[in-house]
Scaffold this motif. Structure first.
Motif, mmCIF file in Angstrom:
data_model
loop_
_atom_site.group_PDB
_atom_site.id
_atom_site.type_symbol
_atom_site.label_atom_id
_atom_site.label_comp_id
_atom_site.label_asym_id
_atom_site.label_seq_id
_atom_site.Cartn_x
_atom_site.Cartn_y
_atom_site.Cartn_z
ATOM 1 N N LYS A 78 0.822 -1.235 -0.079
ATOM 2 C CA LYS A 78 -0.112 -0.196 -0.370
ATOM 3 C C LYS A 78 0.840 1.441 -0.314
ATOM 4 O O LYS A 78 0.997 2.337 -0.736
ATOM 5 C CB LYS A 78 -1.162 0.389 0.793
ATOM 6 C CG LYS A 78 -2.054 -0.643 0.706
ATOM 7 C CD LYS A 78 -3.053 -0.604 2.269
ATOM 8 C CE LYS A 78 -3.992 -2.107 2.134
ATOM 9 N NZ LYS A 78 -5.593 -1.775 2.956
ATOM 10 N N VAL A 131 2.077 1.851 -3.365
ATOM 11 C CA VAL A 131 1.135 1.875 -4.002
ATOM 12 C C VAL A 131 0.954 3.977 -4.341
ATOM 13 O O VAL A 131 1.098 4.209 -5.225
ATOM 14 C CB VAL A 131 0.455 1.096 -4.160
ATOM 15 C CG1 VAL A 131 -1.164 2.226 -5.220
ATOM 16 C CG2 VAL A 131 0.209 -0.191 -4.899
ATOM 17 N N GLU A 132 0.645 4.373 -2.761
ATOM 18 C CA GLU A 132 0.697 5.609 -3.196
ATOM 19 C C GLU A 132 1.991 6.287 -2.960
ATOM 20 O O GLU A 132 1.873 7.167 -3.999
ATOM 21 C CB GLU A 132 0.672 5.547 -1.032
ATOM 22 C CG GLU A 132 0.382 7.185 -0.851
ATOM 23 C CD GLU A 132 -1.262 7.541 -1.056
ATOM 24 O OE1 GLU A 132 -1.230 8.592 -1.419
ATOM 25 O OE2 GLU A 132 -1.498 6.835 -1.681
ATOM 26 N N ASN A 133 3.468 5.370 -2.863
ATOM 27 C CA ASN A 133 4.199 6.446 -3.718
ATOM 28 C C ASN A 133 4.541 6.880 -5.143
ATOM 29 O O ASN A 133 4.702 7.547 -5.595
ATOM 30 C CB ASN A 133 5.945 5.687 -2.961
ATOM 31 C CG ASN A 133 5.702 5.934 -1.548
ATOM 32 O OD1 ASN A 133 5.623 6.788 -1.198
ATOM 33 N ND2 ASN A 133 6.688 5.163 -0.440
ATOM 34 N N VAL A 134 3.822 5.326 -5.788
ATOM 35 C CA VAL A 134 3.936 5.511 -7.101
ATOM 36 C C VAL A 134 2.749 6.174 -7.853
ATOM 37 O O VAL A 134 3.007 7.131 -8.935
ATOM 38 C CB VAL A 134 3.736 3.709 -7.459
ATOM 39 C CG1 VAL A 134 3.051 4.271 -9.304
ATOM 40 C CG2 VAL A 134 5.139 3.361 -7.455
ATOM 41 N N LYS A 135 1.681 6.920 -6.827
ATOM 42 C CA LYS A 135 0.280 7.421 -7.447
ATOM 43 C C LYS A 135 1.515 8.931 -7.133
ATOM 44 O O LYS A 135 0.885 9.803 -7.949
ATOM 45 C CB LYS A 135 -0.306 7.348 -6.188
ATOM 46 C CG LYS A 135 -1.289 6.060 -6.554
ATOM 47 C CD LYS A 135 -2.721 6.302 -5.580
ATOM 48 C CE LYS A 135 -3.499 5.803 -6.100
ATOM 49 N NZ LYS A 135 -5.041 5.252 -4.982
ATOM 50 N N ASN A 136 2.039 9.196 -6.352
ATOM 51 C CA ASN A 136 2.819 10.458 -6.094
ATOM 52 C C ASN A 136 3.730 11.177 -7.066
ATOM 53 O O ASN A 136 3.735 11.750 -7.518
ATOM 54 C CB ASN A 136 3.386 10.664 -4.219
ATOM 55 C CG ASN A 136 2.544 10.641 -3.174
ATOM 56 O OD1 ASN A 136 0.909 11.021 -3.189
ATOM 57 N ND2 ASN A 136 2.879 10.153 -2.132
ATOM 58 N N ARG A 137 4.077 9.656 -6.863
ATOM 59 C CA ARG A 137 5.490 10.125 -8.454
ATOM 60 C C ARG A 137 4.365 10.356 -9.891
ATOM 61 O O ARG A 137 4.651 11.600 -10.268
ATOM 62 C CB ARG A 137 6.465 8.931 -8.204
ATOM 63 C CG ARG A 137 7.481 8.722 -9.292
ATOM 64 C CD ARG A 137 7.812 10.291 -8.894
ATOM 65 N NE ARG A 137 9.567 10.083 -9.766
ATOM 66 C CZ ARG A 137 10.133 11.505 -10.215
ATOM 67 N NH1 ARG A 137 9.391 12.322 -9.701
ATOM 68 N NH2 ARG A 137 10.896 11.298 -11.030
ATOM 69 N N ALA A 138 3.373 9.581 -10.017
ATOM 70 C CA ALA A 138 2.819 10.223 -11.409
ATOM 71 C C ALA A 138 2.366 11.204 -10.781
ATOM 72 O O ALA A 138 2.175 11.662 -12.283
ATOM 73 C CB ALA A 138 1.968 8.978 -11.440
ATOM 74 N N ASP A 139 1.878 11.638 -10.381
ATOM 75 C CA ASP A 139 1.432 13.228 -9.889
ATOM 76 C C ASP A 139 2.023 14.329 -9.784
ATOM 77 O O ASP A 139 2.570 15.366 -10.968
ATOM 78 C CB ASP A 139 0.503 13.531 -8.595
ATOM 79 C CG ASP A 139 -0.701 12.676 -8.511
ATOM 80 O OD1 ASP A 139 -2.013 11.775 -9.373
ATOM 81 O OD2 ASP A 139 -0.894 12.161 -7.420
ATOM 82 N N GLU A 140 3.313 13.967 -9.604
ATOM 83 C CA GLU A 140 4.390 14.509 -9.775
ATOM 84 C C GLU A 140 5.290 14.738 -11.109
ATOM 85 O O GLU A 140 4.786 15.604 -12.033
ATOM 86 C CB GLU A 140 5.801 14.113 -9.251
ATOM 87 C CG GLU A 140 5.516 14.762 -7.510
ATOM 88 C CD GLU A 140 6.168 13.949 -6.980
ATOM 89 O OE1 GLU A 140 8.124 13.731 -7.624
ATOM 90 O OE2 GLU A 140 6.560 13.719 -5.427
ATOM 91 N N LYS A 158 3.898 14.311 -13.862
ATOM 92 C CA LYS A 158 1.970 14.805 -14.530
ATOM 93 C C LYS A 158 1.918 16.151 -14.282
ATOM 94 O O LYS A 158 1.779 16.875 -15.217
ATOM 95 C CB LYS A 158 0.590 14.369 -13.990
ATOM 96 C CG LYS A 158 -0.219 14.608 -14.554
ATOM 97 C CD LYS A 158 -1.838 14.017 -14.229
ATOM 98 C CE LYS A 158 -2.172 12.805 -14.461
ATOM 99 N NZ LYS A 158 -3.412 12.609 -13.780
#
Length: 118
Positions: free
Chosen positions: A98, A101-110, A112
């Motif tokens: 989890k 996954v949260e780190n990957v989401k944050n990195r994807a947002d960055e 983006k």
């Protein structure tokens, strides 16, 4: 059907068969009586042996039932313990996943945001 019913049916059939055979035999009365007495002694011995065997079979069945119940109870306890151990082993991995996954989401947002600024 209970074993005692089967044993009783067998015994009755044996006695009736022996009596019929003796009554239809072409022998003098005294000889038939002697044969009947000898056969009745044999039948009694066979019935007693059958009773003993049925009793042994019944006690064996009860012993097997008790051992099976004990074994099933022990297996249930072991399965519960295994599930609890599995859950305690897997919970840290789930938390770690989890977090990843949260780190990957944050990195994807960055990423983006970086591309949307350009």
């Amino acid at each position: 059907m209970k074993i005692t019913h089967i044993a009783a049916g067998f015994t009755v059939g044996l006695v009736v068969g022996a009596a019929t055979a003796l009554m239809n035999a072409a022998k003098p009365g005294s000889e038939v009586q002697r044969n009947f007495m000898a056969n009745s002694t044999d039948v009694k011995a066979q019935v007693n042996q059958l009773k003993t065997e049925v009793s042994d079979l019944k006690s064996y069945a009860m012993q097997t039932k008790e051992e099976s119940q004990k074994l099933i109870k022990e297996m249930g306890t072991e399965v519960k313990e295994m599930i609890a151990n599995y859950k305690s082993d897997i919970d840290p991995n789930i938390k770690h996943l989890k977090t990843n996954v949260e780190n990957v989401k944050n990195r994807a947002d960055e990423v983006k945001e970086t591309f949307s600024k350009k």
